[in-house]
Design an enzyme around this catalytic site. Structure first.
Site, short mmCIF file in Angstrom:
data_model
loop_
_atom_site.label_atom_id
_atom_site.label_comp_id
_atom_site.label_asym_id
_atom_site.label_seq_id
_atom_site.Cartn_x
_atom_site.Cartn_y
_atom_site.Cartn_z
CG ASP A 1 -11.27 -13.78 -14.84
OD1 ASP A 1 -10.69 -14.33 -14.00
OD2 ASP A 1 -12.53 -13.42 -14.86
CG ASP B 1 -1.70 1.28 1.42
OD1 ASP B 1 -1.86 1.80 0.38
OD2 ASP B 1 -2.04 1.50 2.53
CD GLU C 1 -9.52 -18.24 -13.98
OE1 GLU C 1 -9.73 -18.58 -12.90
OE2 GLU C 1 -10.24 -17.29 -14.67
#
Length: 525
Positions: free
Chosen positions: A205, A19, A270
């Site tokens: 994906d 972060d 995928e």
């Protein structure tokens, strides 16, 4: 030579890596600040999970604008700096694409809801009238992967009986209609947008999704509730009409056609397909360069099962000339340490499997934290954010357990991940696994993986493209890269066994007077 054919690629789950602005959520600036670590680890490329504009119902896999950066992760200028800096560190950058569906907040879907049945706006998605009295039942019996029906009913603008729309995942992720030319044109625009910004490739994906049978037939086996690591297996007696429809290959040919105009760019899919022949179709010379074969993920820690997974994965790509693609974990499945039994035993087995994986020919994908030996985290109910939790009626806890942020240094509650509170709570045991300490410990999992990657790149024994198997005691195996002297041995039995002849290059744990202990792997030459 295609740079990816023997690459080690590092998956960055963007929310959980580092972060940079202290809001508790990982971001692009945080990744940029940790590029030196990734270079030190020795990986060749990064795969970034979605960072696009999104309501974050599925943490970025519900994309509202595929050609912009969500403010929680940064902006386009930050992305451009990240790509430039990664290239300076010798790292290529690949990014996730989500072509099966959009967010329900996408401008196309909002327009569809405001339009009448049969309109061009609705034709970009799968809207259908319901069945039964007044269309009150869904169009078919398909189930969402996240649990519950794969259909949601909407109110038509004129107040009439509403149509239903298809979503194989959350209701906020409506499936696109890939018979619509506008959908094709929009993905091509997105591909070129990011390629022109310098990305080195894409991970697709649900690459076995997109195309649907025109009649949307019922399935005899609605497997929406399958456990996470067995989703979309496709190897059952009954084909699953939700996935692996033949028309999907035309989509991949289009994607490949675009990338062929950008030399040196990669596309990997995928592909949760359990049938070797059907899997191989995705990596034919005019389709995807690579496909994730998840057999290693699904194999238990048993020598015969691991060997079978390896042999199937090699066979699935051999006929089409594509390199195999190996992975033990990602953001959707239980981490290896936990999957292999947890605690010290699970860690020992995960370390052993890291050596097995990195000894194999082809491409290896590591998931962030895998190199630290991170386990799954048992999170309290109130911390869970994965839509699987609510969509399943709180019967499946979802994937948050394997998405807890990376521990970098120091103490809790954030272990150097953020200056604020991490978006998922980090457990006290992460204090023993922080990057800074593992870098200083030559016996740590991080040091093991780093050394293994170094040897994989520098030792001539890793050049053979095929495997030769040796006889081995029950519960063990040993293989050699063909044409080389490198041998990898694994012991999944309960007793030490003699090591194969040769000089030990690396072992996943202490050896015992020329013997390979249980739950241990070694490289020899």
């Amino acid at each position: 030579m295609q740079w990816w054919r023997d690459a080690v690629v590092y998956q960055v789950y963007v929310r959980s890596f580092a972060d940079g602005d202290g809001d508790g959520v990982g971001d692009l600036e945080g990744i940029r600040a940790r590029l030196g670590y990734l270079e030190l680890l020795g990986v060749d490329a990064l795969w970034l999970t979605p960072f696009y504009t999104s309501p974050m119902v599925d943490h970025g896999y519900d994309v509202a604008d595929a050609r912009d950066v969500d403010p929680v992760f940064g902006d386009l200028a930050t992305f451009d700096r990240l790509v430039a800096d990664a290239h300076e560190h010798g790292l290529r950058v690949t990014i996730d694409l989500v072509p099966n569906h959009t967010s329900s907040e996408h401008e196309w879907f909002r327009a569809a809801l405001d339009s009448a049945p049969g309109s061009p706006e609705r034709a970009r998605y799968h809207f259908r009238p319901g069945t039964g009295t007044n269309g009150a039942a869904p169009p078919n019996n398909w189930q969402s992967v996240f649990g519950g029906p794969a259909w949601t009913r909407v109110q038509d603008p004129d107040g009439g009986a509403g149509e239903w729309y298809l979503h194989l995942f959350a209701a906020e992720q409506p499936d696109l209609n890939w018979t619509n030319p506008e959908v094709w044109a929009d993905l091509e625009k997105t591909l070129r947008f990011w390629l022109d910004r310098g990305v080195d490739g894409f991970r697709i994906d649900v690459a076995h999704g997109m195309s649907k049978p025109p009649d949307l037939p019922d399935t005899r086996d609605p497997r929406g509730g399958a456990r996470d690591d067995a989703r979309w297996d496709g190897s059952g007696a009954e084909p699953d009409p939700r996935f692996d429809h033949d028309g999907v290959h035309d989509v991949h040919r289009m994607i490949r056609g675009v990338l062929d105009h950008y030399p040196g760019r990669l596309v990997v899919g995928e592909v949760w397909i359990g049938d070797d022949t059907r899997f191989s179709r995705y990596v034919r010379p005019d389709e995807l360069h690579l496909g994730f074969d998840f057999r290693l993920v699904r194999a238990p820690f048993e020598a015969d099962a691991v060997r079978a997974a390896i042999e199937h994965s090699l066979a699935a790509v051999a006929a089409v000339g594509a390199p195999p693609t190996w992975t033990l974990s990602n953001h959707d499945v239980s981490r290896p340490v936990t999957r292999y039994g947890g605690g010290a035993t699970g860690l020992a087995r995960a370390r052993a499997m890291s050596l097995v994986e990195l000894a194999l020919p082809g491409v290896v994908y590591l998931y962030n934290g895998e190199e630290l030996g991170l386990p799954d985290v048992d999170l309290p109910d109130e911390a869970l954010q994965d839509p699987v939790w609510e969509r399943s009626g709180r019967t499946r806890r979802g994937r948050d357990r394997c998405r807890v942020p990376m521990p970098w240094e120091g103490g809790g509650p954030s272990y150097g991940f953020t200056a604020g509170d991490p978006w998922l709570p980090m457990p006290p045991e992460f204090g023993e696994l922080v990057v800074a300490d593992q870098l200083e410990d030559t016996g740590s999992t991080l040091s093991l993986v780093r050394r293994a990657i170094e040897l994989r790149k520098s030792h001539p024994g890793f050049q053979g493209g095929e495997l030769e198997w040796f006889g081995a005691p029950e519960g063990c195996f040993a293989f050699r890269r063909a044409g080389t002297t490198l041998v990898c041995a694994l012991n999944t039995s309960t007793e030490p066994v003699p090591l194969p002849p040769g000089e030990v290059l690396l072992a996943s744990g202490p050896l015992e007077d020329g013997r390979l202990p249980p739950d241990t792997a070694a490289w020899l030459t």
